[in-house]
Design an enzyme around this catalytic site. Structure first.
Site, short mmCIF file in Angstrom:
data_model
loop_
_atom_site.label_atom_id
_atom_site.label_comp_id
_atom_site.label_asym_id
_atom_site.label_seq_id
_atom_site.Cartn_x
_atom_site.Cartn_y
_atom_site.Cartn_z
N GLU A 128 0.96 -1.30 0.01
CA GLU A 128 -0.23 -0.14 0.26
C GLU A 128 0.37 0.84 -0.03
O GLU A 128 1.56 1.23 0.38
CB GLU A 128 -1.22 -0.11 0.85
CG GLU A 128 -1.48 -1.25 1.52
CD GLU A 128 -2.54 -1.16 2.64
OE1 GLU A 128 -2.56 -0.50 3.73
OE2 GLU A 128 -2.72 -2.18 3.18
N LYS A 130 2.71 4.71 1.90
CA LYS A 130 2.84 4.49 2.98
C LYS A 130 2.04 6.18 3.23
O LYS A 130 3.20 6.74 2.42
CB LYS A 130 4.01 4.69 3.22
CG LYS A 130 3.70 5.18 4.98
CD LYS A 130 5.51 4.62 5.26
CE LYS A 130 5.87 5.31 7.02
NZ LYS A 130 6.02 6.52 6.88
N ASP A 132 1.05 10.00 4.78
CA ASP A 132 1.88 10.86 5.39
C ASP A 132 1.11 11.89 5.85
O ASP A 132 0.78 12.81 5.05
CB ASP A 132 2.83 11.57 4.48
CG ASP A 132 4.22 12.28 5.30
OD1 ASP A 132 3.71 11.80 6.41
OD2 ASP A 132 4.73 13.25 4.66
N TYR A 241 -6.58 1.25 7.23
CA TYR A 241 -5.60 0.05 7.25
C TYR A 241 -5.02 -0.62 8.16
O TYR A 241 -4.46 -1.97 7.49
CB TYR A 241 -3.54 0.47 6.11
CG TYR A 241 -3.36 1.76 7.51
CD1 TYR A 241 -2.98 1.27 8.42
CD2 TYR A 241 -3.45 2.68 7.39
CE1 TYR A 241 -2.42 2.58 9.55
CE2 TYR A 241 -2.91 4.19 8.20
CZ TYR A 241 -1.88 3.53 8.98
OH TYR A 241 -1.10 4.70 10.05
N LYS A 329 10.56 2.77 1.85
CA LYS A 329 10.68 4.35 1.80
C LYS A 329 11.15 4.95 0.67
O LYS A 329 12.09 4.80 -0.26
CB LYS A 329 12.01 5.69 3.21
CG LYS A 329 11.13 5.16 4.72
CD LYS A 329 10.68 5.23 5.09
CE LYS A 329 9.80 7.44 5.12
NZ LYS A 329 10.13 7.36 6.71
N CYS A 423 47.75 28.11 4.91
CA CYS A 423 47.70 27.09 4.89
C CYS A 423 47.43 26.09 5.73
O CYS A 423 47.97 26.61 7.05
CB CYS A 423 48.47 26.40 3.52
SG CYS A 423 48.05 24.94 4.13
N CYS A 426 50.33 23.69 6.08
CA CYS A 426 51.58 23.80 6.38
C CYS A 426 52.37 25.86 6.41
O CYS A 426 53.44 25.75 7.28
CB CYS A 426 52.88 23.61 5.00
SG CYS A 426 51.76 24.79 3.40
N CYS A 441 47.52 27.54 -1.68
CA CYS A 441 48.75 27.60 -0.64
C CYS A 441 49.97 27.37 -2.28
O CYS A 441 49.47 25.92 -2.71
CB CYS A 441 48.95 26.16 -0.07
SG CYS A 441 50.62 26.03 1.06
N CYS A 446 54.02 21.43 0.12
CA CYS A 446 52.84 21.50 1.59
C CYS A 446 52.25 19.77 1.46
O CYS A 446 51.85 19.01 0.78
CB CYS A 446 51.88 22.44 1.17
SG CYS A 446 50.33 22.19 2.34
S1 IVH Z 1 0.27 -0.81 8.45
C1 IVH Z 1 2.31 -2.33 12.55
N1 IVH Z 1 -0.29 1.05 6.59
O1 IVH Z 1 3.65 4.62 9.03
C2 IVH Z 1 2.07 -1.16 11.79
N2 IVH Z 1 1.46 2.43 8.66
O2 IVH Z 1 5.90 4.08 10.49
C3 IVH Z 1 1.16 -1.07 10.72
N3 IVH Z 1 1.49 4.51 7.53
O3 IVH Z 1 2.43 4.83 12.42
C4 IVH Z 1 0.85 0.77 10.14
N4 IVH Z 1 0.33 4.47 5.36
O4 IVH Z 1 1.49 5.77 11.00
C5 IVH Z 1 0.51 1.28 7.58
N5 IVH Z 1 -0.28 1.80 4.46
C6 IVH Z 1 -0.39 1.79 5.52
C7 IVH Z 1 0.20 3.34 6.29
C8 IVH Z 1 0.26 4.10 7.36
C9 IVH Z 1 0.95 5.21 6.24
C10 IVH Z 1 2.27 4.99 8.33
C11 IVH Z 1 1.53 5.01 10.40
C12 IVH Z 1 2.35 3.98 11.14
C13 IVH Z 1 4.06 4.81 10.34
C14 IVH Z 1 5.29 3.40 10.46
#
Ligand code: IVH
Length: 687
Positions: A128, A130, A132, A241, A329, A423, A426, A441, A446
């Site tokens: 999935e 991640k 933010d 999630y 990441k 320098c 030296c 220098c 040197c």
């Molecule tokens: S699963 C065991 N799925 O990422 C943790 N986390 O550093 C289960 N996050 O604290 C989390 N998108 O805030 C999961 N699709 C996603 C996510 C997600 C963002 C964040 C979440 C978590 C952090 C982990």
């Protein structure tokens, strides 16, 4: 009559009351359903105006019958009064964080680790984006939202129920299927979409208020408001999630979770992939990196999770992260860090280069702790002060740069930098030559200059003396064992073995390597001498034209300039080099210790592996920059192009190659590793 009347009135009231009550219930269900269609499914079924009129009608009825107002009514999203502080909520199941992977390789290692750990040949993962934002937990009892909290330290979070209730995509009550569950703890991310974030900032700008830094900060700040009315005005969303405790239903996989939650009316991110191999995982990671810009929300990576929950339990948890999931990441192009100091490095030509020493920070997956600042003018132009917060970037190329300082973050303890007048190695006075940005220098003996010259002389593109590192060079020069380059070949095993961090074995190895390096091609020697303006490619050209060192040293400037791609500056630098007495001594000494210079292979590049070929470079080369490599192959008759097509002959892949390497694989175009490429470029390098 009176009695009758009273009775009639009573019965009239009873009818009206029960009608209102029914209508209230109906409106709440309808509004709840439209909330799901709109906020969860992104599929509104009615026009906004119609929704508003349902909502107004509900408000009107509830005003008539305040005793029937319940907390799960959609009108009660902003019910709570401002809090003084948030109460603490213990999570029944700890909310964990994720371990990070910073490259495709680390993602593949994750899969290997999991297969090893669980003894499975193949594992199904769900990948999935991640999101933010910040993670929260919602608790539903018999379908009613009773509490919502932040992650906090994972064990205990803050009770932000009143604020979460203002988020339209969070149902206050689940639908019938969801209401069958005695308990449902569901986790997800609260976030703000990019467009909505921009709109908030535009509004703020119009009101003369400072903008919010990014959607994540705005989401976090909004959710931690003590007054829910402030939160209600912010465009927060949620995507679920994960689950904590679930009573009344079994969920066995992540796929099931992602399809079941929406059936209860809970929002999930519809974008995910089911991966059955590490190739699938890597493909999703790449795809998200490419599509990242176009997504409506900010994402800083992907989350890869084992699909089967029983396998997750078997894998378990280490410290505060589950073993069964990893965050892949995306490499950040830029980062902010602190400029700890500016130190001076003296190069082999005597140029004093200011170098930034930085608080270590990761940029595009690599830890950066220093960056060159080029010269004094560069520092002035960027207004850099020691102690400043600075923006560092690693764009396309390898070398990290400081692009700007952040003066607004100064606290007054920063100090201005000025170049030293002597320098640092030296102590001789430094000079700034006319038309030059650099201070130099001028002392040819040197120690810093000598060390740098040795380092360059021994580098891969030059004599390639493996095992002669910086620490060793320091000792050799500081103890007076090497004063000129030729002294390297006078070192014996006994002397070397007596040095710090050396033993008889490494001393033996180094003596052997040096002995082999005694025989060197003219091009490599010319490059290794460190003549200003003469890089590897130019050295090759000069060697091919002159054939012998003697002849080159006597070639007049005008003749050098007739060599294609050699300009007046380079020609002058070469002539100056050979005219210098110190350099003449160095060369004579090298010949005296038996340096054997092999002449270049005869003839121009009419043949060879690169003649007429089209090459594409991707990733980072370790020996020379991509530009330099491109120049070299161009001189050998190749064309370097930017993208891979069927007409491409070779794709050269350095470290962390990009999508071009995939394209090559797809099209069946030979993919050369850095080592294979250099073998083709210089087949005698290992002779
Ligand atoms: S699963 C065991 N799925 O990422 C943790 N986390 O550093 C289960 N996050 O604290 C989390 N998108 O805030 C999961 N699709 C996603 C996510 C997600 C963002 C964040 C979440 C978590 C952090 C982990």
């Amino acid at each position: 009559m009176t009695g009758y009347n009273r009775g009639a009135t009573l019965s009239y009231w009873v009818t009206v009351v029960s009608d209102d009550r029914l209508e209230i219930e109906k409106l709440r269900r309808e509004i709840g359903r439209h909330n799901v269609s709109y906020h969860v499914l992104d599929r509104p079924e009615i026009a906004d105006a119609e929704y508003d009129s349902l909502f107004s009608r509900l408000i009107e009825l509830e005003r008539l019958h305040p005793e029937w107002v319940t907390p799960d009514s959609p009108t009660q999203r902003v019910g709570a009064a401002p809090a003084k502080e948030f109460a603490q909520v213990a999570h029944r199941v700890p909310m964990l964080s994720l371990a990070n992977a910073y490259s495709e390789g680390e993602l593949r290692e994750f899969d290997e680790r999991m297969r090893g750990l669980l003894g499975e040949d193949a594992i199904v993962y769900v990948a999935e984006p991640k999101l933010d934002g910040l993670s929260v937990e919602l608790v539903y009892e018999r379908g009613v939202l009773i509490s919502g909290s932040t992650r906090g330290d994972g064990a205990t979070g803050e009770d932000v129920t009143a604020n979460l209730r203002t988020i339209r995509s969070i149902p206050l009550r689940l639908n019938e299927d969801g209401a069958k569950l005695a308990l449902l703890e569901v986790r997800g991310e609260v976030y703000i979409e990019k467009d909505a974030f921009r709109a908030v900032n535009d509004r703020r700008a119009a009101e003369g208020q400072p903008p919010f830094a990014n959607p994540r900060n705005l989401a976090a700040g909004s959710l931690r408001q003590l007054d829910p009315r402030v939160t209600a005005g912010r465009p927060l969303r949620m995507a679920c999630y994960d689950v904590g405790t679930v009573v009344g239903r079994t969920i066995s996989t992540q796929q099931e979770l992602l399809t079941t939650l929406p059936q209860f009316g809970l929002p999930v991110n519809p974008l995910f992939a089911v991966c059955t191999t590490s190739d699938d995982v890597v493909a999703f990671y790449r795809r998200m990196q490419e599509e990242r810009e176009g997504l409506p929300y900010e994402t800083d990576g992907v989350v890869i999770k084992i699909d089967r929950l029983d396998l997750r339990r078997a894998a378990g948890t280490v410290s505060r992260s589950p073993r069964w999931a990893v965050a892949g990441k995306f490499p950040a192009e830029r980062a902010v860090t602190r400029l700890l100091d500016i130190v001076i490095s003296v190069g082999r030509t005597g140029v004093l280069t200011p170098v930034a020493s930085l608080e270590p920070v990761r940029v595009r997956g690599v830890e950066i702790s220093s960056a060159t600042l080029h010269n004094e003018d560069d520092i002035r132009a960027k207004d850099l002060r020691v102690g400043d917060r600075v923006v560092v970037q690693r764009a396309g190329d390898v070398i990290p740069q400081i692009t700007a300082s952040l003066p607004e973050l100064r606290d007054g303890n920063e100090r201005l930098f000025s170049m030293p007048s002597t320098c640092p190695s030296c102590g001789s006075p430094v000079v700034r030559l006319e038309d030059e940005a650099a201070w130099r220098c001028l002392n040819t003996t040197c120690p810093a200059r000598i060390k740098q010259s040795i380092w360059h002389f021994a580098s891969k593109g030059a004599l390639d003396v493996d095992g002669l590192g910086g620490k060793l060079i320091d000792q050799l020069v500081d103890r007076g064992l090497v004063v000129r380059l030729g002294d390297l070949f006078r070192l014996d095993r006994g002397t070397l073995a007596a040095l710090d961090r050396m033993g008889p074995k490494s001393a033996d190895n180094l003596v052997q390597v040096l002995d082999r390096a005694r025989s060197v091609s003219l091009a490599r020697l010319l490059y290794g001498l460190g003549i200003p303006e003469v890089g590897a490619a130019t050295a090759e050209l000069l060697a091919r034209r002159a054939g012998f060192l003697d002849r080159l040293s006597e070639t007049p400037r005008e003749e050098l300039e007739t060599i294609p791609s050699i300009g007046p500056r380079t020609a002058e630098a070469v002539v100056d080099y050979f005219a210098n007495k110190e350099n003449q001594k160095t060369l004579a000494d090298l010949l005296a210790v038996g340096l054997h210079i092999t002449p270049p292979a005869a003839g121009p590049a009419a043949e060879g592996p690169f003649v007429g070929k089209r090459l594409v470079f991707t990733g980072t080369l370790s020996v020379m920059t991509r530009d330099e490599a491109a120049r070299r192959v161009q001189e050998l008759g190749a064309t370097v192009v930017g993208s891979v097509s069927r007409r491409t002959d070779y794709v050269v892949a350095g470290a962390e190659p990009g999508a071009k390497a995939d394209a090559a694989r797809d099209l069946g175009i030979p993919l050369l590793s850095e080592a294979e490429f250099f073998d083709l470029l210089d087949p005698h390098a290992h002779d």
